[in-house]
Design a protein around this motif. Sequence first.
Motif, mmCIF file in Angstrom:
data_model
loop_
_atom_site.group_PDB
_atom_site.id
_atom_site.type_symbol
_atom_site.label_atom_id
_atom_site.label_comp_id
_atom_site.label_asym_id
_atom_site.label_seq_id
_atom_site.Cartn_x
_atom_site.Cartn_y
_atom_site.Cartn_z
ATOM 1 N N ARG A 90 0.843 -1.198 0.000
ATOM 2 C CA ARG A 90 0.000 0.000 0.000
ATOM 3 C C ARG A 90 0.875 1.243 0.000
ATOM 4 N N ASP A 91 0.431 2.270 -0.684
ATOM 5 C CA ASP A 91 1.093 3.568 -0.695
ATOM 6 C C ASP A 91 0.770 4.274 0.616
ATOM 7 N N PRO A 92 1.780 4.816 1.333
ATOM 8 C CA PRO A 92 1.501 5.512 2.588
ATOM 9 C C PRO A 92 0.578 6.727 2.415
ATOM 10 N N ALA A 93 0.430 7.216 1.204
ATOM 11 C CA ALA A 93 -0.514 8.304 0.949
ATOM 12 C C ALA A 93 -1.955 7.793 1.000
ATOM 13 N N GLU A 94 -2.135 6.468 1.021
ATOM 14 C CA GLU A 94 -3.462 5.862 1.079
ATOM 15 C C GLU A 94 -3.738 5.157 2.402
ATOM 16 N N ALA A 95 -2.708 4.511 2.972
ATOM 17 C CA ALA A 95 -2.911 3.738 4.201
ATOM 18 C C ALA A 95 -1.588 3.548 4.931
ATOM 19 N N ILE A 96 -1.662 3.514 6.254
ATOM 20 C CA ILE A 96 -0.524 3.188 7.105
ATOM 21 C C ILE A 96 -1.059 2.330 8.255
ATOM 22 N N ALA A 97 -0.151 1.780 9.025
ATOM 23 C CA ALA A 97 -0.515 1.073 10.249
ATOM 24 C C ALA A 97 0.007 1.907 11.411
ATOM 25 N N VAL A 98 -0.741 1.954 12.501
ATOM 26 C CA VAL A 98 -0.327 2.727 13.670
ATOM 27 C C VAL A 98 -0.481 1.896 14.930
ATOM 28 N N GLY A 99 0.445 2.094 15.864
ATOM 29 C CA GLY A 99 0.390 1.393 17.136
ATOM 30 C C GLY A 99 1.722 1.466 17.849
ATOM 31 N N ASP A 100 1.752 0.969 19.071
ATOM 32 C CA ASP A 100 2.973 0.997 19.875
ATOM 33 C C ASP A 100 4.040 0.060 19.334
ATOM 34 N N SER A 101 3.615 -0.995 18.622
ATOM 35 C CA SER A 101 4.552 -1.958 18.040
ATOM 36 C C SER A 101 3.945 -2.508 16.759
ATOM 37 N N PRO A 102 4.754 -3.137 15.888
ATOM 38 C CA PRO A 102 4.179 -3.730 14.678
ATOM 39 C C PRO A 102 3.098 -4.772 14.998
ATOM 40 N N ALA A 103 3.284 -5.510 16.070
ATOM 41 C CA ALA A 103 2.317 -6.553 16.432
ATOM 42 C C ALA A 103 0.969 -5.982 16.867
ATOM 43 N N SER A 104 0.966 -4.781 17.424
ATOM 44 C CA SER A 104 -0.292 -4.189 17.899
ATOM 45 C C SER A 104 -0.851 -3.135 16.951
ATOM 46 N N ALA A 105 -0.195 -2.949 15.802
ATOM 47 C CA ALA A 105 -0.594 -1.884 14.871
ATOM 48 C C ALA A 105 -1.938 -2.194 14.211
ATOM 49 N N ARG A 106 -2.714 -1.118 13.984
ATOM 50 C CA ARG A 106 -4.011 -1.193 13.307
ATOM 51 C C ARG A 106 -3.934 -0.428 11.991
ATOM 52 N N LEU A 107 -4.674 -0.875 11.018
ATOM 53 C CA LEU A 107 -4.711 -0.237 9.718
ATOM 54 C C LEU A 107 -5.575 1.022 9.768
ATOM 55 N N VAL A 108 -5.044 2.117 9.207
ATOM 56 C CA VAL A 108 -5.815 3.340 9.042
ATOM 57 C C VAL A 108 -5.663 3.782 7.586
ATOM 58 N N GLU A 109 -6.735 4.325 7.028
ATOM 59 C CA GLU A 109 -6.726 4.749 5.636
ATOM 60 C C GLU A 109 -7.057 6.221 5.517
ATOM 61 N N ILE A 110 -6.592 6.833 4.444
ATOM 62 C CA ILE A 110 -6.827 8.250 4.198
ATOM 63 C C ILE A 110 -8.332 8.495 4.174
ATOM 64 N N ARG A 111 -8.724 9.618 4.743
ATOM 65 C CA ARG A 111 -10.172 9.885 4.743
ATOM 66 C C ARG A 111 -10.553 10.790 3.624
#
Length: 111
Positions: A90-111
């Motif tokens: 995925r292009d970071p301009a469209e979606a990234i993952a966020v969280g304290d660690s890669p294992a706990s990261a959640r997907l977020v998408e551009i609004r």
Amino acid sequence: MTTARLVMAVAMLTVVLGCSSGGSSGGEAAGSCAGVVTHENRDYLPTQDEDFTVGERLGTARIPECDDTPNDPEAAIPDGTTNAYLVEGRDPAEAIAVGDSPASARLVEIR
């Protein structure tokens, strides 16, 4: 604690989906800020998609202060930060993952 804020933001987003996304009036806030995460001047919203692979760390994402429920001071989300990660394929301009660690990261998408 940052992940807890993000989880709270996701929960609040679910509650406020029926709110107007227009400007506030009469002291009532719009339902448009809950769950928002900002990275490199782009706003992202959480998704329900759990089928993604976290890539390398991009840096820090900002969780802006949000008070979609002005009559409930306990529901306000204070300003915070969390890690931002690439999402493979995925292009970071469209979606990234966020969280304290890669294992706990959640997907977020551009609004």
